[in-house]
Design a protein around this motif. Structure first.
Motif, PDB file in Angstrom:
ATOM      1  N   ARG A   1       0.834  -1.205   0.000  1.00 16.59           N
ATOM      2  CA  ARG A   1       0.000   0.000   0.000  1.00 16.59           C
ATOM      3  C   ARG A   1       0.873   1.261   0.000  1.00 16.59           C
TER       4      ARG A   1
ATOM      5  N   VAL B   1       2.197   2.363  -3.460  1.00 20.41           N
ATOM      6  CA  VAL B   1       1.306   2.840  -4.518  1.00 20.41           C
ATOM      7  C   VAL B   1       1.783   4.220  -4.977  1.00 20.41           C
TER       8      VAL B   1
ATOM      9  N   PRO C   1       2.298  -2.183  -9.404  1.00 22.68           N
ATOM     10  CA  PRO C   1       2.116  -3.480  -8.733  1.00 22.68           C
ATOM     11  C   PRO C   1       2.831  -4.639  -9.404  1.00 22.68           C
TER      12      PRO C   1
ATOM     13  N   GLU D   1      -3.932  -1.294  -4.650  1.00 23.55           N
ATOM     14  CA  GLU D   1      -4.082   0.017  -5.277  1.00 23.55           C
ATOM     15  C   GLU D   1      -5.420   0.650  -4.901  1.00 23.55           C
ATOM     16  N   THR D   2      -6.443  -0.179  -4.609  1.00 20.00           N
ATOM     17  CA  THR D   2      -7.791   0.353  -4.377  1.00 20.00           C
ATOM     18  C   THR D   2      -8.446  -0.171  -3.099  1.00 20.00           C
TER      19      THR D   2
ATOM     20  N   GLN E   1       3.331   3.102 -16.803  1.00 17.86           N
ATOM     21  CA  GLN E   1       3.638   3.218 -15.371  1.00 17.86           C
ATOM     22  C   GLN E   1       5.132   2.995 -15.148  1.00 17.86           C
TER      23      GLN E   1
END
Length: 311
Positions: A32, A35, A40, A97-98, A217
């Motif tokens: 976490r 991020v 990831p 990520e969420t 990314q």
């Protein structure tokens, strides 16, 4: 297999059983924290690449001695590596990520029940009434986490994407566990893990490249990223696996499964300390439901299924 006595739980064994869930909870928190720092798939790829390089220093000669076994069992090793190393861990980092480390750890705690149900559905294992009761309790706990304490979220399909991704990850992990049990390879645990890591790293590589070249990314290399990679490659990977395997060798598979469920508690504490996240009432009720379900399901089994936890 007869149940081992609780008298085996001397202080050194308790330490061996407590460190892995602490390291695995730390892995979720680190994922976490990273991020925006490292994507990831890149985090998963470099974690297992570095863990593999360290493992080769330890078991490289044994891999070479068993090269004939590795060739003959390559399909089984590929399936295990893709499911247990590649898919599960990559999906966990994508989920983070969420969603939160606590949600990830709570959903992961339902893995023993997923393993039980998949064993009954696909591997011809008998599932009795107590196992179904345990499964329903744990699934209710997972649903409570996914719904964030409001059942209206379930009917309105207001899910956090990371929670659903983590459910898929746990499902794949359960299949991996059964494949691990059904396909004995005749290799030492760390040697088998190293061979699976090779396939896992290879399976993550194309997704990591797509993440970089198609998704755009990038990794912000620096002290925090290097420290995170050092942590995830050593502690929740190699050291946690060694501690867990050593403890299971002492006390069998059933007692450690309860220690594995310390991960959500450690995740809650670490998330509060490092991420400033709040622990909600539904997290506590979900933990009780999940642990109650696992307790009912496991205690009803005469011959417990080896519940291998996160690598």
């Amino acid at each position: 297999m007869p149940s081992k006595s609780h008298s085996f739980l001397d202080p050194s064994t308790v330490l061996l059983l407590t460190l892995p869930p602490l390291f695995w909870a730390g892995n979720a928190v680190v994922g976490r924290l990273m991020v925006g720092q490292i994507p990831p798939m890149a985090l998963s790829f470099y974690r297992w690449l570095f863990a593999l390089l360290l493992a080769l220093l330890i078991v490289g000669p044994d891999l070479w001695r068993n090269r004939a076994v590795l060739r003959s069992k390559w399909k089984s090793l590929a399936v295990m590596g893709i499911l247990g190393v590649g898919s599960y861990n990559s999906l966990q980092y994508v989920a983070l990520e969420t969603t939160t480390p606590l949600n990830v750890s709570l959903i992961t705690s339902s893995a023993p029940v997923f393993i039980l149900l998949i064993g009954g559905a696909f591997y011809k294992q008998t599932v009795g009434r107590a196992q179904w009761i345990g499964a329903m309790l744990s699934i209710a706990g997972v649903a409570l986490v996914v719904a964030k304490g409001d059942l209206a979220h379930l009917t309105a399909l207001h899910y956090a994407p990371g929670d659903l991704i983590m459910l898929v990850a746990v499902f794949l992990w359960a299949i991996y566990t059964w494949e691990l049990r059904q396909r004995p390879l005749g290799l030492a645990p760390m040697t088998s893990l190293a061979a699976q890591m090779i396939w896992g790293v290879l399976s993550i590589l194309p997704f990591m490249l797509a993440e970089r070249w198609i998704g755009g990314q990038t990794t912000h290399w620096g002290g925090p990223v290097w420290l995170a990679l050092a942590y995830v490659a050593v502690l929740p990977s190699l050291l946690a696996y060694w501690c867990w395997g050593s403890a299971v060798g002492k006390v069998g598979a059933q007692i450690p499964s309860y220690f594995g469920n310390l991960a959500p508690l450690f995740a809650a504490l670490l998330s509060w300390l490092f991420l400033g996240e709040t622990i909600h009432w539904y997290h506590l009720w979900a933990a009780l439901l999940i642990f109650a379900g696992i307790h009912v399901a496991l205690n009803a089994r005469q011959q417990p299924v080896p519940l291998e936890q996160e690598l």
